[in-house]
Design a protein around this motif. Structure first.
Motif, PDB file in Angstrom:
ATOM      1  N   LEU A 133     -14.165  20.674  46.270  1.00 23.53           N
ATOM      2  CA  LEU A 133     -14.875  19.773  47.177  1.00 23.53           C
ATOM      3  C   LEU A 133     -16.160  20.411  47.705  1.00 23.53           C
ATOM      4  CD1 LEU A 133     -11.828  18.370  49.175  1.00 23.53           C
ATOM      5  CD2 LEU A 133     -13.151  17.196  47.399  1.00 23.53           C
ATOM      6  N   LYS A 134     -16.134  21.705  47.957  1.00 26.89           N
ATOM      7  CA  LYS A 134     -17.311  22.404  48.465  1.00 26.89           C
ATOM      8  C   LYS A 134     -18.455  22.383  47.458  1.00 26.89           C
ATOM      9  CE  LYS A 134     -18.910  26.944  50.048  1.00 26.89           C
ATOM     10  NZ  LYS A 134     -18.514  28.352  50.333  1.00 26.89           N
ATOM     11  N   HIS A 135     -18.109  22.465  46.165  1.00 26.65           N
ATOM     12  CA  HIS A 135     -19.140  22.567  45.133  1.00 26.65           C
ATOM     13  C   HIS A 135     -19.452  21.232  44.470  1.00 26.65           C
ATOM     14  CE1 HIS A 135     -17.724  26.781  45.511  1.00 26.65           C
ATOM     15  NE2 HIS A 135     -19.003  27.052  45.290  1.00 26.65           N
ATOM     16  N   GLU A 136     -18.981  20.169  45.038  1.00 28.93           N
ATOM     17  CA  GLU A 136     -19.189  18.842  44.444  1.00 28.93           C
ATOM     18  C   GLU A 136     -20.651  18.551  44.163  1.00 28.93           C
ATOM     19  OE1 GLU A 136     -18.583  14.120  45.688  1.00 28.93           O
ATOM     20  OE2 GLU A 136     -17.930  15.723  47.036  1.00 28.93           O
ATOM     21  N   GLU A 137     -21.522  18.887  45.101  1.00 31.38           N
ATOM     22  CA  GLU A 137     -22.923  18.497  44.992  1.00 31.38           C
ATOM     23  C   GLU A 137     -23.683  19.296  43.943  1.00 31.38           C
ATOM     24  OE1 GLU A 137     -24.072  15.820  46.390  1.00 31.38           O
ATOM     25  OE2 GLU A 137     -22.077  15.551  47.280  1.00 31.38           O
ATOM     26  N   GLN A 138     -23.190  20.483  43.579  1.00 29.10           N
ATOM     27  CA  GLN A 138     -23.933  21.271  42.587  1.00 29.10           C
ATOM     28  C   GLN A 138     -23.542  20.906  41.158  1.00 29.10           C
ATOM     29  OE1 GLN A 138     -22.372  25.155  43.964  1.00 29.10           O
ATOM     30  NE2 GLN A 138     -21.969  25.632  41.804  1.00 29.10           N
ATOM     31  N   ILE A 139     -22.555  20.031  41.006  1.00 36.06           N
ATOM     32  CA  ILE A 139     -22.144  19.586  39.683  1.00 36.06           C
ATOM     33  C   ILE A 139     -23.081  18.483  39.197  1.00 36.06           C
ATOM     34  CG2 ILE A 139     -20.289  18.446  38.386  1.00 36.06           C
ATOM     35  CD1 ILE A 139     -18.328  19.762  40.406  1.00 36.06           C
ATOM     36  N   GLU A 140     -23.490  18.557  37.964  1.00 33.55           N
ATOM     37  CA  GLU A 140     -24.331  17.524  37.381  1.00 33.55           C
ATOM     38  C   GLU A 140     -23.439  16.410  36.838  1.00 33.55           C
ATOM     39  OE1 GLU A 140     -27.654  16.879  33.823  1.00 33.55           O
ATOM     40  OE2 GLU A 140     -27.033  18.902  34.421  1.00 33.55           O
ATOM     41  N   TRP A 141     -23.360  15.337  37.588  1.00 37.49           N
ATOM     42  CA  TRP A 141     -22.504  14.215  37.215  1.00 37.49           C
ATOM     43  C   TRP A 141     -23.287  13.228  36.365  1.00 37.49           C
ATOM     44  CZ3 TRP A 141     -17.522  14.859  38.459  1.00 37.49           C
ATOM     45  CH2 TRP A 141     -17.194  15.693  39.528  1.00 37.49           C
ATOM     46  N   THR A 142     -22.767  12.900  35.199  1.00 32.00           N
ATOM     47  CA  THR A 142     -23.409  11.897  34.348  1.00 32.00           C
ATOM     48  C   THR A 142     -22.684  10.556  34.411  1.00 32.00           C
ATOM     49  OG1 THR A 142     -22.088  12.532  32.416  1.00 32.00           O
ATOM     50  CG2 THR A 142     -24.178  13.698  32.759  1.00 32.00           C
ATOM     51  N   SER A 143     -21.462  10.583  34.931  1.00 24.61           N
ATOM     52  CA  SER A 143     -20.659   9.361  35.056  1.00 24.61           C
ATOM     53  C   SER A 143     -20.204   9.211  36.493  1.00 24.61           C
ATOM     54  CB  SER A 143     -19.436   9.421  34.132  1.00 24.61           C
ATOM     55  OG  SER A 143     -18.498   8.410  34.471  1.00 24.61           O
ATOM     56  N   GLU A 144     -20.627   8.162  37.140  1.00 22.87           N
ATOM     57  CA  GLU A 144     -20.218   7.932  38.519  1.00 22.87           C
ATOM     58  C   GLU A 144     -18.720   7.664  38.609  1.00 22.87           C
ATOM     59  OE1 GLU A 144     -20.070   8.086  42.328  1.00 22.87           O
ATOM     60  OE2 GLU A 144     -21.874   8.576  41.179  1.00 22.87           O
ATOM     61  N   LYS A 145     -18.163   7.052  37.552  1.00 21.58           N
ATOM     62  CA  LYS A 145     -16.725   6.788  37.557  1.00 21.58           C
ATOM     63  C   LYS A 145     -15.933   8.097  37.530  1.00 21.58           C
ATOM     64  CE  LYS A 145     -13.044   4.136  35.308  1.00 21.58           C
ATOM     65  NZ  LYS A 145     -12.703   3.159  34.241  1.00 21.58           N
ATOM     66  N   LEU A 146     -16.356   9.036  36.679  1.00 26.74           N
ATOM     67  CA  LEU A 146     -15.683  10.328  36.654  1.00 26.74           C
ATOM     68  C   LEU A 146     -15.847  11.061  37.975  1.00 26.74           C
ATOM     69  CD1 LEU A 146     -16.329  11.928  33.135  1.00 26.74           C
ATOM     70  CD2 LEU A 146     -14.213  10.937  34.034  1.00 26.74           C
TER      71      LEU A 146
END
Length: 566
Positions: free
Chosen positions: A129-142
């Protein structure tokens, strides 16, 4: 069995190698061995997936760590089981059963492995949860799904902790700080808010039952809704007030949404929910694989329509840190039948002998009794000369053992799944999943919460209990109204040994719990007359709570405080 392993080196200050697998293909069946740290990790969705699997592995270790996990502990804490065990065994389980330190005063950290396992799992969730923002998300559903599952897993861990100990540290970020215990309301606030986050973020179609072979074990939107209703009912009963974070209407709506989804239903025959209850005798050569055994049983299988949420277990646990099995199941096995053909039952340690009062509570014709409890006399086991002799090593023998969760063996007494070629031993190689939430519970909770369909929901559960193999009801079935008292009685019979009864008692008040559990029950210890004595005042003195591990209090420099009465 076709089993694949997933080994992940968990990132952060808590680094561990985990093996996460299942007896059937599931979302855990992937291959990856990678070392990472917080500087090189949490970059993409693949990293997020691996971290999420680490969170699931942490949650599962609350069962596989080999201590006294909640489902096992509550069997003894409630009026379901006694401590049992062998005549020469330590009496640590008597402490759990009797809420009294005097049988084994040196056991001052009984639940320490459980405490550490929960906070390990919470740490992993907080890391992701702490590192959520540094992940490059390509799918909003995922993105939405993975974060929803992470919040749900953290909620599950804290809900167990706060029920077991009530006064626990609340950690919402990964930290090694010495944190004092929080007000229980703060912990419940996180539980409810995390569950609501999961409900609002995990898409309803993320893990459909139609693809259960791949999805089984995930916390779904519906699993989070069911736990929300359970938490609401427990909180309101335990504390005598409405939680600020969830209304009765929301709890009922959560149950009704599960019912309306069409994803779930009752398995027609109750015994088919449980491996041992649905299994015939197991000839070693004829049952040489999991698939062979499954084909010869009536077991509904993992991922069946009644299971809303399960904790996945596997048979590849070892003593080298790979914790993925149902470690406590062997504790419940029948003591003294090693070398005696009692198939499908396998040997165990005779802990948690069943209270005769529970066996007697089932009505005539109630199919759940024989699906839930092994009656030694009825099964003919006590007619075996060797077993009668073995009673000399059994403490608090009642003539009854748990059937829902018990080891199994072939006719030559080879423990399953060792007969299928699984590694390990009978202590570690137990694959039976831990059932967290069943559809029957959703129906009864909805009835208790005042659904307009309460009578129908209540009847569905009771009719299943009295349904014969030809689908008709036997003559012992009578319709009852869904009053609170009738629902609680039904829950006792329906959910025996599933980690539910004890908290159902506590939510009716400490006096109800203490007076119900207290007993003077005649038993046999070493084949001689004995009495199990459980005093209501001991349960009241502890307020029904578990002992805070003394080792943890010491490590905290006494920042942590022991629960009253311990």
């Amino acid at each position: 069995m076709d089993i694949k392993k997933l080994n992940i080196l968990t990132v952060g200050a808590l680094v561990a190698t985990m093996s996460l697998t299942s007896c059937s293909d599931s979302f855990l069946d992937v291959e990856s061995i990678t070392e990472s740290n917080t500087q090189t990790f949490y970059k993409n969705e693949s990293d997020a997936w691996r971290a999420l699997v680490g969170c699931y592995a942490g949650w599962r270790e609350t069962t596989s760590s080999g201590s006294i996990p909640l489902p096992f502990s509550t069997m003894m804490q409630s009026d379901e089981c006694f401590a049992g065990a062998g005549m020469n065994d330590a009496k640590n389980y008597n402490i759990v059963d009797e809420f009294d330190m005097s049988p084994a005063p040196s056991y001052t950290s009984l639940w320490e492995s459980d405490w550490k396992a929960y906070y390990t799992a919470i740490y992993r969730c907080n890391e992701l949860l702490k590192h959520e923002e540094q992940i490059e998300w390509t799918s909003e559903k995922l993105h939405s799904t993975y974060m929803g599952e992470t919040h749900a897993l953290r909620a599950l861990c804290y809900f167990d902790l706060v029920r077991m100990f009530e006064n626990v540290p609340l950690l919402t970020e990964p930290t090694d700080a010495n944190v004092p215990q929080a007000d229980p309301d703060s912990v419940y606030a996180l539980v409810f808010n995390d569950l609501k986050f999961a409900i609002n973020n995990i898409p309803a179609d993320a893990y459909p039952k139609a693809n259960a072979s791949a999805n089984d074990g995930h916390v779904t939107k519906y699993g989070a809704e069911g736990i929300l209703a359970r938490a609401y009912l427990y909180y309101t009963g335990r504390f005598g007030k409405e939680p600020q974070w969830c209304s009765k209407a929301e709890a009922l709506a959560a149950c009704e949404d599960i019912i309306a989804s069409g994803e779930f239903g009752l398995i027609e025959n109750f015994k088919n929910l449980w491996p041992a209850a649905s299994s015939g005798r197991l000839e070693k050569e004829a049952n040489s694989s999991y698939e062979d055994w499954l084909a010869g049983s009536t077991y509904a299988g993992t991922g069946n329509k009644e299971f809303v949420l399960v904790m996945k277990c596997n048979d590849t646990q070892d003593y080298n840190g790979n914790n993925d099995g149902n470690r406590w199941l062997v504790n419940l096995g029948i003591r003294g039948i090693s070398g005696i053909d009692c198939s499908p039952y396998g040997y165990g340690w005779g802990i948690g002998t069943v209270n005769p009062k529970l066996y007697q509570a089932y009505g005539n014709g109630d199919q759940r009794r024989d699906a839930s409890i092994i009656s030694i006399s009825a099964e003919g086991i006590d007619q075996k000369k060797d077993y009668v002799t073995a009673l000399s090593d059994q403490r608090q023998y009642t003539g009854y053992f748990v059937k829902k969760y018990t080891p199994m063996a072939t006719t030559d007494c080879t423990p399953l799944p060792l007969a299928w070629g699984a590694p390990g031993d009978a202590m570690t190689a137990q694959w039976q999943d831990v059932i967290i939430l069943r559809y029957a519970d959703i129906l009864l909770m909805a009835a208790e919460l005042g659904s307009p369909k309460a009578q129908d929901y209540f009847d569905q559960v009771r009719k299943r209990a009295y349904r014969q193999d030809d689908g008709t009801l036997n003559g012992n079935y009578t319709q009852l109204s869904p009053t609170k008292d009738n629902i609680m009685k039904e829950r006792r019979l329906e959910f025996a040994f599933e980690g539910i009864r004890y908290y159902d008692l506590l939510r009716q008040g400490i006096d109800v719990a203490a007076n119900t559990i207290a007993t003077q029950q005649s038993v046999l210890s070493g084949g001689l007359g004995d009495v199990v004595s459980i005093k209501a005042e001991n349960i009241r003195a502890k307020n029904g709570l578990c002992q805070i591990p003394n080792n943890q209090i010491t490590l905290s420099n006494n920042v942590l405080k022991q629960n009253p009465g311990w």
